[in-house]
Design a protein around this motif. Structure first.
Motif, PDB file in Angstrom:
ATOM      1  N   UNK A  66       6.850   4.998   1.840  1.00 56.20           N
ATOM      2  CA  UNK A  66       5.452   4.650   2.129  1.00 56.20           C
ATOM      3  C   UNK A  66       4.532   5.672   1.470  1.00 56.20           C
ATOM      4  N   UNK A  67       3.236   5.337   1.382  1.00 55.46           N
ATOM      5  CA  UNK A  67       2.265   6.278   0.817  1.00 55.46           C
ATOM      6  C   UNK A  67       1.711   7.235   1.863  1.00 55.46           C
TER       7      UNK A  67
ATOM      8  N   UNK B 187       7.850   9.925   1.885  1.00 57.85           N
ATOM      9  CA  UNK B 187       6.484   9.650   1.452  1.00 57.85           C
ATOM     10  C   UNK B 187       6.381   9.709  -0.065  1.00 57.85           C
ATOM     11  N   UNK B 188       5.771   8.675  -0.632  1.00 57.93           N
ATOM     12  CA  UNK B 188       5.481   8.663  -2.071  1.00 57.93           C
ATOM     13  C   UNK B 188       4.115   9.266  -2.361  1.00 57.93           C
ATOM     14  N   UNK B 189       3.350   9.558  -1.306  1.00 54.08           N
ATOM     15  CA  UNK B 189       2.024  10.126  -1.495  1.00 54.08           C
ATOM     16  C   UNK B 189       1.160   9.273  -2.404  1.00 54.08           C
ATOM     17  N   UNK B 190       0.442   9.920  -3.286  1.00 53.64           N
ATOM     18  CA  UNK B 190      -0.454   9.207  -4.194  1.00 53.64           C
ATOM     19  C   UNK B 190       0.115   9.097  -5.610  1.00 53.64           C
ATOM     20  N   UNK B 191       1.409   9.399  -5.784  1.00 50.39           N
ATOM     21  CA  UNK B 191       1.982   9.267  -7.128  1.00 50.39           C
ATOM     22  C   UNK B 191       2.162   7.784  -7.481  1.00 50.39           C
TER      23      UNK B 191
ATOM     24  N   UNK C 174       9.800  10.840 -10.448  1.00 52.37           N
ATOM     25  CA  UNK C 174       9.169  10.635  -9.151  1.00 52.37           C
ATOM     26  C   UNK C 174       9.667  11.683  -8.164  1.00 52.37           C
ATOM     27  N   UNK C 175       8.731  12.284  -7.419  1.00 54.86           N
ATOM     28  CA  UNK C 175       9.095  13.283  -6.416  1.00 54.86           C
ATOM     29  C   UNK C 175       8.465  12.880  -5.076  1.00 54.86           C
ATOM     30  N   UNK C 176       9.280  12.749  -4.061  1.00 58.91           N
ATOM     31  CA  UNK C 176       8.856  12.306  -2.743  1.00 58.91           C
ATOM     32  C   UNK C 176       8.819  13.489  -1.775  1.00 58.91           C
ATOM     33  N   UNK C 177       8.060  13.316  -0.699  1.00 57.15           N
ATOM     34  CA  UNK C 177       8.066  14.269   0.410  1.00 57.15           C
ATOM     35  C   UNK C 177       9.009  13.746   1.480  1.00 57.15           C
TER      36      UNK C 177
ATOM     37  N   UNK D 286       4.474   9.729   8.949  1.00 57.05           N
ATOM     38  CA  UNK D 286       5.719   8.963   8.950  1.00 57.05           C
ATOM     39  C   UNK D 286       6.657   9.487  10.033  1.00 57.05           C
ATOM     40  N   UNK D 287       6.819  10.803  10.111  1.00 55.29           N
ATOM     41  CA  UNK D 287       7.729  11.399  11.086  1.00 55.29           C
ATOM     42  C   UNK D 287       7.302  11.079  12.513  1.00 55.29           C
TER      43      UNK D 287
END
Length: 235
Positions: free
Chosen positions: A114-115, A136-140, A50-53, A121-122
């Motif tokens: 969150x997605x 952010x987990x985005x759409x993964x 898993x890779x988050x922003x 978010x910021x």
């Protein structure tokens, strides 16, 4: 309700309070026993990458541990199409700012996930005045795999996919997940809880449970009808 409440002498009040204290102590022992059982649950290894922003770039799930061996994730309802986070998750998040430094002293890292894109978010985090880590987990698959995001088909079919057997109601839901990391760097999922399972981390609710009117919410229907983001009360 307050005007109609039973009023007694100090001696009677003390007797009643001592009787309740006996039950409170027993409840504390039961809570501690349940916490031990929670810690003794088997783990499942997390094998996906898993890779988050984050605010400063990409972060993997191991990165979120920040050098600790334990990680608590709050699943914050904030889907990509929204411009602000869920007011009810915000009610919970108002309790988070002071927690990370104390958790780190006990080898625990904390992050909200969150997605929504990290820019939204910021901006919302700044509006709310929060300092806790939030990525952010985005759409993964992370939110889907942890049981807090669902397909439109699942929602439309009222599929029992939330909280180990409940109708999700929405495509995003709230929850808490816990992870552990061993010395070899392997990551394990040790626990998740949803819905009423997250009540214990809401300090406002714990205070309300002490006062005469309690939470003062209806037993049926939308119980949190009164909750607003903290900058919206009175507006």
């Amino acid at each position: 309700m307050v005007a109609q409440h039973k009023v007694v002498s100090h001696e009677e009040w003390t007797q009643a309070r001592k009787a309740l204290l006996t039950r409170e102590k027993e409840f504390s022992r039961q809570r501690e026993a349940l916490a031990r059982e929670r810690r003794e649950l088997p783990w499942e290894e997390v094998t996906k990458d898993y890779v988050f922003d984050g605010p400063d770039g990409k972060l993997t799930l191991p990165d979120l541990f920040g050098g600790c061996s334990q990680l608590v994730v709050y699943h914050f309802m904030f889907p990509p199409e929204w411009d602000a986070g869920c007011p009810h998750c915000s009610f919970w998040a108002d309790n988070f700012n002071g927690a990370p430094v104390h958790l780190r002293a006990r080898d625990v890292s904390f992050a909200a996930v969150s997605r929504a894109p990290i820019g939204k978010i910021a901006a919302y985090k700044q509006r709310m005045g929060w300092s806790f880590p939030w990525v952010s987990a985005g759409e993964m698959d992370f939110n889907h795999d942890l049981g807090v995001s669902f397909t439109p088909e699942d929602v439309a079919a009222h599929a029992p996919v939330y909280n180990y057997g409940s109708d999700p109601g929405f495509e995003d839901r709230e929850g808490i997940s816990v992870f552990a990391r061993d010395e070899a760097g392997r990551v394990f999922h040790s626990y998740s809880t949803y819905a009423r399972g997250i009540d214990a981390v809401n300090g406002t609710y714990q205070f309300l449970d002490l006062v005469p009117k309690g939470r003062d919410e209806p037993t049926d229907g939308f119980t949190q009808f009164w909750v607003r983001r903290h900058d919206e009360y009175g507006s």
